[in-house]
Design a protein around this motif. Structure first.
Motif, short mmCIF file in Angstrom:
data_model
loop_
_atom_site.label_atom_id
_atom_site.label_comp_id
_atom_site.label_asym_id
_atom_site.label_seq_id
_atom_site.Cartn_x
_atom_site.Cartn_y
_atom_site.Cartn_z
N GLN A 1 1.20 5.53 11.66
CA GLN A 1 2.06 4.81 12.50
C GLN A 1 1.95 3.25 12.08
OE1 GLN A 1 4.28 5.89 15.00
NE2 GLN A 1 3.56 7.81 13.78
N VAL A 2 0.73 3.01 11.71
CA VAL A 2 0.37 1.53 10.80
C VAL A 2 0.07 1.86 9.41
CG1 VAL A 2 0.25 0.46 13.09
CG2 VAL A 2 -1.92 1.57 11.86
N CYS A 3 -0.05 0.76 8.66
CA CYS A 3 -0.61 0.79 7.08
C CYS A 3 -2.14 0.81 7.31
CB CYS A 3 -0.11 -0.62 6.54
SG CYS A 3 -1.00 -0.78 4.99
N PRO A 4 -2.73 1.93 6.53
CA PRO A 4 -4.30 2.02 6.76
C PRO A 4 -5.04 0.84 5.98
CG PRO A 4 -3.26 3.50 5.09
CD PRO A 4 -2.14 2.71 5.91
N ASN A 5 -4.22 0.03 5.16
CA ASN A 5 -4.88 -1.06 4.43
C ASN A 5 -4.65 -2.36 5.59
OD1 ASN A 5 -5.87 -2.32 2.21
ND2 ASN A 5 -4.17 -3.20 1.57
N CYS A 6 -3.75 -2.67 5.64
CA CYS A 6 -3.43 -4.01 6.50
C CYS A 6 -2.96 -3.99 7.75
CB CYS A 6 -2.37 -4.95 5.67
SG CYS A 6 -0.78 -4.51 6.08
N HIS A 7 -2.94 -2.67 8.50
CA HIS A 7 -2.61 -2.40 9.68
C HIS A 7 -1.19 -3.20 10.07
CE1 HIS A 7 -6.55 -1.29 9.90
NE2 HIS A 7 -7.00 -2.28 9.55
N GLU B 1 0.75 -1.25 -0.03
CA GLU B 1 0.02 0.20 -0.14
C GLU B 1 0.80 1.20 0.00
OE1 GLU B 1 -3.70 2.40 0.60
OE2 GLU B 1 -3.36 0.39 -0.36
N VAL B 2 0.55 2.26 -1.07
CA VAL B 2 1.33 3.51 -0.94
C VAL B 2 0.13 4.54 -0.57
CG1 VAL B 2 2.34 5.30 -2.38
CG2 VAL B 2 2.93 3.03 -2.75
N LEU B 3 0.58 5.33 0.39
CA LEU B 3 -0.36 6.41 0.96
C LEU B 3 -0.49 7.44 0.17
CD1 LEU B 3 -2.06 6.97 3.61
CD2 LEU B 3 -0.03 8.48 4.51
N LYS B 4 -1.89 7.48 -0.53
CA LYS B 4 -2.23 8.38 -1.44
C LYS B 4 -3.17 9.52 -0.90
CE LYS B 4 -1.49 6.15 -5.72
NZ LYS B 4 -2.05 5.67 -7.00
N CYS B 5 -3.00 10.66 -1.61
CA CYS B 5 -3.89 11.75 -1.41
C CYS B 5 -5.42 11.15 -1.72
CB CYS B 5 -3.58 12.99 -1.97
SG CYS B 5 -4.66 14.26 -1.98
N PRO B 6 -6.51 11.54 -0.77
CA PRO B 6 -7.68 11.37 -1.14
C PRO B 6 -8.47 11.98 -1.94
CG PRO B 6 -7.79 12.51 1.10
CD PRO B 6 -6.31 12.32 0.62
N ASN B 7 -7.81 13.44 -2.75
CA ASN B 7 -8.41 14.19 -3.34
C ASN B 7 -7.59 14.04 -4.85
OD1 ASN B 7 -9.73 15.28 -1.19
ND2 ASN B 7 -8.21 16.51 -1.16
N CYS B 8 -6.53 13.52 -4.76
CA CYS B 8 -5.76 13.46 -6.33
C CYS B 8 -5.07 11.89 -6.27
CB CYS B 8 -4.65 14.45 -6.05
SG CYS B 8 -5.08 16.14 -5.61
N ASP B 9 -4.77 11.77 -7.50
CA ASP B 9 -4.19 10.36 -7.96
C ASP B 9 -2.54 10.50 -7.66
OD1 ASP B 9 -3.83 7.90 -8.88
OD2 ASP B 9 -4.09 8.41 -11.03
N ILE B 10 -2.21 10.61 -6.68
CA ILE B 10 -0.68 10.91 -6.37
C ILE B 10 -0.45 10.65 -5.09
CG2 ILE B 10 -0.98 13.56 -5.86
CD1 ILE B 10 1.34 13.30 -8.16
N SER B 11 0.71 10.11 -4.74
CA SER B 11 1.34 9.67 -3.32
C SER B 11 1.44 11.21 -2.61
CB SER B 11 2.28 8.69 -3.46
OG SER B 11 3.50 9.45 -4.24
N LEU B 12 1.30 10.74 -1.01
CA LEU B 12 1.46 12.12 -0.12
C LEU B 12 2.94 12.00 -0.12
CD1 LEU B 12 -1.41 11.41 2.21
CD2 LEU B 12 -1.10 13.31 0.44
#
Length: 807
Positions: free
Chosen positions: A551-557, A518-529
């Motif tokens: 602190q943890v992955c938002p997808n798999c924790h 998982e790559v942390l992306k912007c909720p408004n744009c198709d681009i990584s933070l």
């Protein structure tokens, strides 16, 4: 026959370039002027909208009853006839709305919701003084603008220079005033007042003599204190005794006041033979009032600025004005410094770093003729100068001269228009001209002038290219090769300075979970933070979205989160570890966000309060520090991988420009370029300082691929919160284009944009490539108007002629 005014109105939901016809109220006939703003009724309700008077007529192409102008917003035109013609041309050629072009030419103080006060600046008759001003020194125009008879009186007073209009916004950024004094008694009455003074009242006696010398004038109190050699308390006593009154005196805010000394201006520098030839060619065009375009190709450090200054001086000697554009604010401080040291208070500065009040005051100085030289960034090309003698566009290859939103103009094209209008030469200066400009020079459309040598007779600095692939295998991940670290350390020992460039701000490029990818992306744009340690946040560099560092992955924790890539923050941290003795200044969008920080950081570096200047591309050009002997480019590949036909050209330009920062004085310079792609022609040609070879190679590739300068390009883009709606709108436009354009015209798309989603909107685009298509212009104008209709609800369609990139 009633007088009719043609008004371009500002209706955000239904823009049109067609002026509407309104009745001029009888008292205002022959009083209104083209370029004034008015309020007019629009639509079926009682809504009033703002607009610009763009012409007058005696007949209307309208059968219904015409509505009268409701109010007059200004007492004199805010746009002169030249800029009005320019705005119409701009709307036509950039596929923009006329009203947008008009507003682009005005400072924010005239665009925002302002209070407009009419101030009495000269004697008016008593009846008028009480009828219009209620016995005060100013009145609110909003209270009178709906009364044509009173507006007529104000217009006459304005033409007689008895009143002035002052625009004030709610944040109090209005015309700046200081305390002034004006005598209340005439010469004889002041002499009579002297007889009642105590023999020891020497200061008051001197005050009376001073007041006698300025009867009928208003003088700033600080000036009066210096001239009369009296304290403020003495003037306070004079006010109490009724000898004088204190009044506000308007002064212009001057963002560069500390630089001006009109009594000790710098003298022109002696020119070398190359500079002499260039100045002579431009001077002949100034003298002959020829609107000739010169392409000045000069290596970094070849003395282009001195050429600019001497051609400006020629225009001023002939009673004309001069306009000089620089690409962005980071360049402005040093160049403004040079121009002001040469021409003093005649210089006005326009750029986005000024406050609204400062920009407004500079605009008025230009408009009134007080300032005869304008230096500024892109929008300064609209400065309301009269009788322009020369126009200069420095670093003409810079992409920041192109406006990204409506109107999508390029300052170069606007400068050419004004050059033709004023019969004045235009100088396009660069060490690395864009391919289109150089091709025009080869065809004789522009006249090519060269400065092939540095003024200090030093050779261009040698460039060493370091292949980072073996470095990474040998030393692991690091932003610094062994060679660059050794050279940085050597400069520290010799008390010399270094500049390091990395074209990314922030700490790292993206955050990824090593367990699930998982790559942390912007909720408004198709681009990584991007990670920013100074604020401890993840930021989107497109829409500004921020959120805490997870602190943890938002997808798999999972807690196996890792940060990839690098940024200026991370490089600064690594530098502190590798060279703990080095004093470092970091210069990027984050550290220069506050007003005045560009100048402050550059001043610190110029005063040698730091050993290393680390920054993004804003430090690549225009800087001139004699103690800089090393320039390092940490990753030359940053721009090469972009899906953009100009990527190689931008990389070559950037490397050439940043290399030119080294060895500008008597010390030998050195440049180190780190890259994972050392065989790329843009990097090899930059290393050899060989623009000609790069130009030939790149032109060959452009010819094969059918890109500028061999083809013209236009980009159409549609956006909508729902992807299907954006795609549907673009498909409809595509069908229209295919049915109407010439067979030789190439239509690419529709396709999603490279960054398909931004600020919660999906983007689809079409790129048109053509050499000549007689139907294209009218068809694009038609599409512009049609996309205002209801069936395009919430779809935003833009048309960009000559786009700088297709991303």
């Amino acid at each position: 026959m009633a007088e009719l005014a043609q008004v371009v109105v500002d209706v955000p939901t239904m823009q049109t370039n067609q002026p509407y016809t309104y009745l001029v109220p009888a008292p205002l006939e022959k009083q209104l002027q083209v370029g004034m703003r008015v309020a007019v009724p629009f639509g079926n309700g009682h809504r009033q909208v703002q607009g610009f008077v763009v012409g007058f007529s005696e007949h209307a192409n309208y059968d219904g009853e015409l509505k009268p102008i409701a109010a007059v917003m200004d007492l004199q035109p805010v746009v002169n006839t030249e800029l009005l013609d320019l705005s119409k041309w701009l709307a036509d050629t950039t596929y923009s709305f006329w009203i947008s072009c008009l507003y682009t030419m005005l400072p924010n103080m005239l665009k925002s919701k302002t209070q407009r006060f009419v101030q009495v600046v000269d004697e008016v008759d008593e009846q008028t003084y009480f009828d219009l001003f209620g016995g005060k020194d100013e009145c609110d125009l909003a209270e009178l603008q709906g009364d044509p008879a009173k507006v007529k009186q104000l217009l006459k007073l304005q033409r007689a220079k008895k009143v002035e209009i002052d625009y004030r916004v709610t944040d109090r950024a209005h015309a700046k005033t200081v305390t002034g004094i004006t005598p209340l008694l005439n010469f004889e009455q002041l002499e009579d007042a002297r007889t009642s003074l105590h023999p020891n009242a020497h200061a008051q006696n001197r005050l009376l003599s001073y007041l006698q010398s300025i009867v009928g004038q208003t003088v700033k109190q600080t000036t009066a204190e210096q001239q009369a050699q009296l304290r403020a308390a003495t003037f306070n006593q004079g006010a109490k005794k009724g000898w004088l009154k204190k009044v506000p005196v308007e002064v212009y805010r001057n963002p560069y006041a500390q630089l001006i000394d009109d009594d000790h201006l710098e003298q022109p520098l002696p020119l070398n033979p190359d500079q002499e030839r260039v100045v002579q060619a431009v001077d002949q065009a100034i003298d002959g009032q020829r609107s000739q375009t010169f392409l000045l190709q000069g290596v970094t450090g070849s003395g282009k600025t001195e050429v600019y200054l001497q051609t400006i001086a020629r225009a001023l000697d002939k009673g004309q004005t001069a306009l000089m554009l620089v690409p962005e604010i980071s360049l402005t401080p040093q160049i403004v410094n040079r121009v002001r040291r040469r021409f003093g208070s005649q210089v006005a500065v326009l750029h986005s770093g000024l406050s609204n009040g400062e920009r407004y005051d500079e605009w008025r100085r230009i408009n009134s003729g007080d300032a005869r030289v304008v230096v500024g960034a892109r929008s300064a090309v609209f400065a309301p100068l009269d009788n322009i003698g020369v126009i200069i566009l420095d670093e003409e290859h810079e992409t920041s001269y192109k406006q990204d939103d409506m109107p999508r103009y390029h300052a170069r094209e606007v400068a050419k228009w004004r050059s033709r209008f004023h019969h004045a030469p235009l100088i396009l200066g660069s060490a690395t001209p864009i391919l289109e400009s150089r091709a025009r020079a080869l065809k004789g459309v522009y006249q090519l002038l060269r400065l092939p040598h540095r003024v200090n007779q030093q050779p261009l600095p040698p460039i060493e290219v370091v292949d980072m692939r073996p470095e990474v295998q040998r030393r692991g991940e690091s932003n610094f090769s062994t060679k660059l670290l050794e050279e940085l350390d050597r400069r520290l020992q010799r008390h010399e300075q270094s500049i390091l460039m990395l074209n990314r701000r922030g700490f790292s490029s993206f955050m990824m979970c090593r367990d699930c990818g998982e790559v942390l992306k912007c909720p408004n744009c198709d681009i990584s933070l991007t990670l920013h340690l100074d604020t401890r946040t993840m930021k989107c560099h497109y829409c500004g979205h921020e959120e805490p560092i997870p602190q943890v992955c938002p997808n798999c924790h999972s807690r196996h989160i890792r940060y990839y890539g690098t940024g200026t923050e991370k490089v600064e941290q690594e530098l502190h570890q590798l060279l703990p003795a080095a004093r470092i200044i970091r210069m990027d969008v984050d550290t220069t966000r506050r007003k005045g920080m560009h100048e402050k950081l550059l001043r610190q570096f110029g005063h040698q309060q730091a050993d290393i200047l680390l920054g993004t591309q804003m430090i690549a050009k225009g800087l001139d520090f004699p103690n800089v002997t090393l320039v390092g480019v940490l990753n030359a590949d940053t721009g090469l991988g972009l899906p953009d036909f100009r990527a190689s050209e931008h990389t070559f330009d950037l490397l050439s420009q940043v290399s030119g920062r080294a060895g500008r004085a008597n010390k030998q310079g050195q440049v180190i370029i780190q890259t994972f792609n050392p065989g790329h022609y843009a990097i090899k040609d930059a290393q050899a300082h060989d623009y000609e070879r790069f130009f030939r190679h790149e032109m060959k590739l452009r010819h094969q691929a059918g890109y500028p300068p061999y083809y013209y390009t236009v980009r159409l883009m549609a956006s909508h919160p729902e992807e299907a709606q954006a795609a549907r709108a673009m498909t409809s436009i595509h069908q229209q284009l295919v049915a109407n354009l010439a067979p030789s015209t190439i239509i690419l798309g529709p396709t999603p944009r490279a960054i398909a989603r931004m600020k919660r909107r999906y983007y689809y685009q079409i790129v048109i490539k053509y050499k000549y298509d007689p139907h294209l212009h009218d068809l694009l104008q038609q599409i512009l108007q049609e996309t205002q209709r209801k069936e395009f609800k919430d779809v935003q369609v833009s048309i960009d002629p000559d786009p700088q990139y297709f991303m």
